[in-house]
Scaffold this active site. Structure first.
Site, PDB file in Angstrom:
ATOM      1  N   SER A 211       2.212  -8.655   4.233  1.00  0.00           N
ATOM      2  CA  SER A 211       3.331  -7.911   4.787  1.00  0.00           C
ATOM      3  C   SER A 211       3.130  -6.404   4.593  1.00  0.00           C
ATOM      4  O   SER A 211       2.142  -5.852   5.064  1.00  0.00           O
ATOM      5  CB  SER A 211       4.632  -8.407   4.170  1.00  0.00           C
ATOM      6  OG  SER A 211       5.749  -7.937   4.884  1.00  0.00           O
ATOM      7  N   ASP A 419       5.382 -16.311  12.716  1.00  0.00           N
ATOM      8  CA  ASP A 419       5.970 -15.128  12.098  1.00  0.00           C
ATOM      9  C   ASP A 419       6.585 -14.243  13.182  1.00  0.00           C
ATOM     10  O   ASP A 419       5.901 -13.839  14.128  1.00  0.00           O
ATOM     11  CB  ASP A 419       4.875 -14.365  11.347  1.00  0.00           C
ATOM     12  CG  ASP A 419       5.390 -13.131  10.630  1.00  0.00           C
ATOM     13  OD1 ASP A 419       6.609 -12.902  10.611  1.00  0.00           O
ATOM     14  OD2 ASP A 419       4.555 -12.394  10.074  1.00  0.00           O
ATOM     15  N   HIS A 478       5.100 -16.179   7.908  1.00  0.00           N
ATOM     16  CA  HIS A 478       4.733 -14.903   7.300  1.00  0.00           C
ATOM     17  C   HIS A 478       4.034 -15.072   5.952  1.00  0.00           C
ATOM     18  O   HIS A 478       3.051 -14.387   5.671  1.00  0.00           O
ATOM     19  CB  HIS A 478       6.021 -14.086   7.127  1.00  0.00           C
ATOM     20  CG  HIS A 478       5.821 -12.653   6.783  1.00  0.00           C
ATOM     21  ND1 HIS A 478       5.358 -11.727   7.682  1.00  0.00           N
ATOM     22  CD2 HIS A 478       6.055 -11.973   5.620  1.00  0.00           C
ATOM     23  CE1 HIS A 478       5.308 -10.537   7.106  1.00  0.00           C
ATOM     24  NE2 HIS A 478       5.722 -10.657   5.851  1.00  0.00           N
TER      25      HIS A 478
END
Length: 502
Positions: A211, A419, A478
């Site tokens: 991320s 995601d 994610h």
């Protein structure tokens, strides 16, 4: 009702004989598939136990964690070391980062060290340890922790660090202005860590994260490469999954409408709202943007819509989609788009923050076991701004990432296709400035080769050019090591040179 009862015992899938399978047969096949899946990608890994490792500095004993007595864990996770260390050797330094270090499992390498950080900014790496790639896992929906068959400690030693200052159990007032500050503080911490655990000096280092760590990791790597004498480790390469490496408008706004259309059955928007999204995209100059500019090989740097690094007023399409998805499905999860009610329990409180009690790392006996400050309330993603004046650094794809790729033995970027917070199509632009050997970006499309998992088969797509290997992983969101542990384990094997092919 009788027909429904009969139908409930059958699956509408024909077996080899042409008859319908009973639920007993289906469950047996599920068990067999689960066993194959647990051993795929890591056939020679043994779970349980660690290699013998000792540290001669007496101070190391202050950080020792007894793996037999972790609260609520009914098995031995092995010895580890955890606690706070300052970001410099200045005796007046008040800023400290919290770490948890595990040595390698029985067949892991003693010559390598993986560093892991979560993103945010301000999200705790202890979440990564417990729910993604640590030796024991207590992931979403699990009633209790279990041994992680695909822990990265089965590859080498792993160091999870809560950083930057202000994250998790870390102490002090955040003052980082940019990614160079974050990198300098992290390397300062690592120097103190290696003074205590000096036997780790000289190891091969792999930086990894997810991320917002797409910002952290390339800048940390660049700092280490540019200051080789500051750290007694040999940096080999980096892993970033579902990373932010370019502008938000590039990785969130431009691909959003096409993403919704690709997954129309999951979003379930009506035609009126889809027409509204098409109108927004046209007004914001997003329509046809990818078809026009995402060409291979690239023809130059891509122009941003409106010549701005941010979305224009009225062009926050991503938030519009997210808010309306929640109206239809109050459990809509931008990290994994197919989630619906009921929300799975989350021992870290991230999914069910209003109802989860207690949060594991806020248990007093847990804090005491891992030498965490008992008076600090642990939050998975802090409300404190770890960049008091925002992060002033440019995206790494535009700055340090090309150089890091060039200097590394291998670089991997991995993305889970479910995601929504960062979308795969955004990498068509994110890779655009990537320069090496006089060439810009990937020269051919990024989804041209199947990504094959040992014992499983195709698990998405991959593409490798000039030191950078990119993966798109099916059936993952994610948090890729959590949602696709087998794929993540095999990709990390490749990064570390334990397998020759991506």
């Amino acid at each position: 009702m009788r027909l429904l009862a009969v139908f409930a015992t059958l699956l509408v899938v024909a077996a080899a004989s042409g008859r319908l399978m009973t639920m007993q047969e289906i469950n047996q096949r599920r068990l067999e598939a689960a066993k194959r899946w647990q051993t795929s990608g890591s056939q020679n890994v043994k779970s349980g136990g660690v290699q013998n490792i000792t540290f001669t500095n007496p101070k190391a004993s202050e950080f020792y964690v007894d793996g037999k007595s972790l609260p609520l864990v009914d098995f031995d996770v092995g010895p580890s070391w955890a606690g706070l260390l300052p970001i410099s050797n200045n005796p007046n330094e008040t800023r400290q980062l919290f770490f948890w270090f595990f040595p390698p499992g029985p067949q892991g390498s003693l010559n390598d060290l993986i560093f892991w950080t979560n993103g945010g900014p301000g999200c705790s790496s202890l979440a990564g340890l417990l729910e993604e790639n640590g030796p024991f896992t207590w992931s979403w929906g699990q009633a209790q922790p279990t041994v992680n068959q695909h822990s990265w400690t089965n590859l080498s030693s792993v160091l999870w660090v809560e950083q930057p200052v202000g994250t998790g159990f870390s102490q002090g007032i955040p003052d980082a202005q940019n990614e160079d500050d974050v990198a300098a503080q992290l390397v300062g911490f690592m120097q103190q860590f290696l003074e205590v655990f000096s036997e780790l000096k000289g190891k091969k280092l792999y930086l990894s994260g997810e991320s917002y760590a797409g910002m952290y990791v390339p800048y940390i790597a660049n700092y280490i490469y540019e200051n080789p004498s500051r750290l007694g480790l040999s940096l080999q390469g980096i892993w970033i999954n579902d990373p932010l490496i370019s502008w938000y408008v590039v990785q969130q706004q431009i691909p959003a409408v096409d993403f919704v259309k690709k997954h129309a059955s999951l979003f379930s928007f009506n035609q009126t709202y889809m027409h509204h999204l098409d109108e927004m995209a046209a007004t914001c100059n997003y329509t046809g943007y990818m078809d026009k500019y995402a060409t291979y090989p690239p023809k130059g740097l891509l122009p941003l819509p409106g010549d701005s690094t941010d979305f224009a007023q009225g062009c926050n399409i991503w938030t519009d989609i997210h808010d309306n998805a929640l109206m239809i499905n109050p459990s809509f999860n931008m990290y994994r788009i197919w989630d619906t009610y009921p929300l799975p329990c989350d021992v870290l409180g991230f999914l069910s923050r209003d109802t989860q009690s207690p949060i594991y790392y806020n248990l007093t006996d847990v804090k005491e076991a891992i030498h965490a400050p008992v008076d600090t309330e642990w939050i998975e993603c802090t409300s404190t701004n770890v960049f008091p004046n925002e992060d002033s650094s440019l995206p790494p794809a535009l700055t340090v990432l090309p150089s890091v790729i060039k200097k590394s033995q291998r670089t991997v970027i991995v993305h889970g296709l479910a995601d929504f917070i960062i979308m795969a199509d955004g990498y068509d632009f994110g890779f655009d400035p990537y320069l090496r050997n006089g060439l810009q970006g990937f020269q051919t499309p990024i989804a041209d080769d199947s990504f094959i998992i040992d014992g499983v088969g195709a698990y998405g797509s991959m593409h490798s050019e000039r030191g950078l290997t990119y993966y798109e992983v099916a059936l993952s969101g994610h948090m890729l090591p959590e949602f696709a542990p087998v794929a993540s384990f095999q990709i990390m094997q490749y990064l570390m040179g334990f397998r020759d092919t991506p």
